[in-house]
Design an enzyme around this catalytic site. Structure first.
Site, mmCIF file in Angstrom:
data_model
loop_
_atom_site.group_PDB
_atom_site.id
_atom_site.type_symbol
_atom_site.label_atom_id
_atom_site.label_comp_id
_atom_site.label_asym_id
_atom_site.label_seq_id
_atom_site.Cartn_x
_atom_site.Cartn_y
_atom_site.Cartn_z
ATOM 1 N N GLU A 76 0.855 -1.192 0.000
ATOM 2 C CA GLU A 76 0.000 0.000 0.000
ATOM 3 C C GLU A 76 0.894 1.246 0.000
ATOM 4 O OE1 GLU A 76 -2.476 0.484 3.541
ATOM 5 O OE2 GLU A 76 -3.930 1.621 2.375
ATOM 6 N N CYS A 82 -5.712 -3.143 2.287
ATOM 7 C CA CYS A 82 -5.518 -2.978 3.729
ATOM 8 C C CYS A 82 -6.806 -3.079 4.557
ATOM 9 C CB CYS A 82 -4.783 -1.661 3.989
ATOM 10 S SG CYS A 82 -3.947 -1.687 5.589
ATOM 11 N N LYS A 108 -9.639 1.744 -2.720
ATOM 12 C CA LYS A 108 -9.932 1.237 -1.362
ATOM 13 C C LYS A 108 -11.381 1.561 -1.001
ATOM 14 C CE LYS A 108 -7.481 1.355 3.106
ATOM 15 N NZ LYS A 108 -6.293 1.955 3.753
HETATM 16 N N1 LIG Z 1 -3.930 1.030 7.169
HETATM 17 C C1 LIG Z 1 -5.107 0.456 7.007
HETATM 18 O O1 LIG Z 1 -5.810 0.720 6.062
HETATM 19 C C2 LIG Z 1 -5.640 -0.567 7.935
HETATM 20 C C3 LIG Z 1 -5.001 -0.875 9.224
HETATM 21 O O2 LIG Z 1 -3.907 -0.442 9.559
HETATM 22 C C4 LIG Z 1 -5.784 -1.753 10.095
HETATM 23 O O3 LIG Z 1 -6.854 -2.215 9.687
HETATM 24 O O4 LIG Z 1 -5.355 -2.011 11.213
#
Ligand SMILES: NC(=O)CC(=O)C(=O)O
Length: 295
Positions: free
Chosen positions: A49, A170, A128
C-alpha cells in the site's frame, strides 16, 4: 476432470518495500525489487500500500496522480508508467500496491491499486472501499476520510493462464464480505497490499490473513511496506502468504525483503473436499452476499 480454480502452478512474490519521501527513488527501488522477484521465477508480484509515497493523509494530495484518461501521460502518472514497464520488463502479473489518486472532475482523492499484465497492459484498478478511520486512545488515530473518498466495487481480476484473483487494500480485509464475494465468484487468491501499524498489526494482521483464508478456503497474500521507525507511520511489516487451510506458507519480519510461495493447483479443491463448507451454505437461512456482485 473439473477445472481447478488455480489452473497452473504459480510463484507468488510479495515485496516488502522500503520507501520514503522521494517518489522517483521509490519507483526505482520498486522496479529493482520486482525484477529481482521475476529473476527468481515469480509469475505474480505484489507491492505494498502507498509504495510510492509516505503513508499519511497530509501526503496524499502531494503525491496523488491522475489516472484517467487511460493511459495517462507520464506527467499525469509516472507511477502508472513505471508499473506498466516493470510488468512488461519482468513479464509478470503485477499488483502495483496502491498509490494516492486524484480525480480532477470531482476533486476527489482515492487510495488506488493498479493491476498490470505481463505485456504491460492495465487489467484492473481497485479504489480502497473501506477507509481507515480509527481512534484507539493513546495508540493510534487515523482518518483517511479527511482526504480520501471510498471506492465502490469489488475487484476481481482474471489472469488467463492461472484464474481469478480478488484485490483489495488494507482496511478492506476487515470486511469479510469483499473476500467472500471474490471467492464465491471463483477467485483462487485474495491479495491485500496493506499497511497495518504497530498497534493493529500486533493485534490483527495474522488473524485477518488466516481468517480470510479459512472462511473462503483460498490462498491469501498480505503485502506490507517495510517498517521505518523514522517515518510518521510505522508499518507492521510481516508480509505473509497463507494457504487455503489457513496455514502460514511464508512470512517476513519487519525489514525490506521479498517473500515467495509456490501456489499449487488442486490445494483449494483438496481443502474444500476435506471440510466442505463450500457446499454446506444455508442460503435459505441467510443471504448470499455474492448475489449483489456485477462483473
Ligand atoms: N492502514 C489500514 O488501512 C488498515 C489498518 O492499519 C488496520 O486495519 O489495522
Amino acid at each position: 476432470m473439473a477445472t481447478k480454480l488455480l489452473k497452473a502452478p504459480l510463484k507468488l512474490a510479495l515485496i516488502q518495500l522500503s520507501s520514503g519521501a522521494d517518489k522517483a527513488a521509490n519507483l526505482a527501488r520498486a522496479r529493482s525489487k520486482v525484477l529481482e522477484a521475476t529473476s527468481q521465477g515469480a509469475n505474480l508480484v505484489v507491492l505494498p500500500e502507498c509504495f510510492n509515497s509516505p503513508y499519511g493523509t497530509k501526503y496524499f494530495p502531494k503525491y496523488a496522480e491522475t489516472l484517467l484518461p487511460s493511459p495517462p501521460t507520464t506527467e499525469q502518472s509516472p507511477s502508472w508508467h513505471a508499473l506498466a514497464d516493470m510488468a512488461k520488463e519482468g513479464k509478470t502479473y503485477l499488483v502495483g500496491g496502491s498509490i494516492p489518486e486524484y480525480w480532477p472532475e470531482t476533486n476527489k482523492y482515492y487510495n488506488t491499486s493498479l493491476v498490470f499484465g505481463p505485456e504491460g497492459k492495465l487489467l484492473a484498478t481497485h479504489r480502497k472501499v473501506h477507509l481507515f478511520d480509527i481512534d484507539i486512545p493513546g495508540k493510534i488515530t487515523f482518518r483517511e476520510s479527511e482526504v480520501l473518498s471510498p471506492g465502490n466495487k469489488v475487484t476481481i481480476v482474471d489472469l488467463p493462464e492461472y484464474g481469478k484473483i480478488g484485490v483489495a487494500i488494507c482496511y478492506d480485509i476487515r470486511f469479510p464480505e469483499l473476500a467472500t464475494i471474490a471467492a464465491r465468484k471463483g477467485a483462487f487468491l485474495l491479495l491485500y497490499p496493506g499497511a497495518f501499524n504497530l498497534t493493529t498489526g500486533a493485534l490483527h494482521w495474522e488473524l485477518q490473513a488466516r481468517a480470510r483464508a479459512m472462511d473462503n478456503q483460498v490462498y491469501v497474500g498480505l503485502c506490507s511496506p517495510a517498517r521505518d521507525m523514522e517515518a510518521d507511520y510505522n508499518a507492521w511489516g510481516h508480509s505473509m502468504i497463507v494457504d487455503p487451510n489457513a496455514g502460514i506458507m511464508a512470512q517476513l519480519e519487519e525489514k525490506e525483503d521479498v517473500v515467495y510461495a509456490d501456489l499449487e493447483t488442486g490445494r483449494i479443491e483438496e481443502t474444500r473436499k476435506g471440510i466442505p463448507i463450500y457446499t454446506q451454505r444455508r442460503f435459505d437461512v441467510y443471504p448470499d452476499v455474492s448475489e449483489h456482485y456485477e462483473a
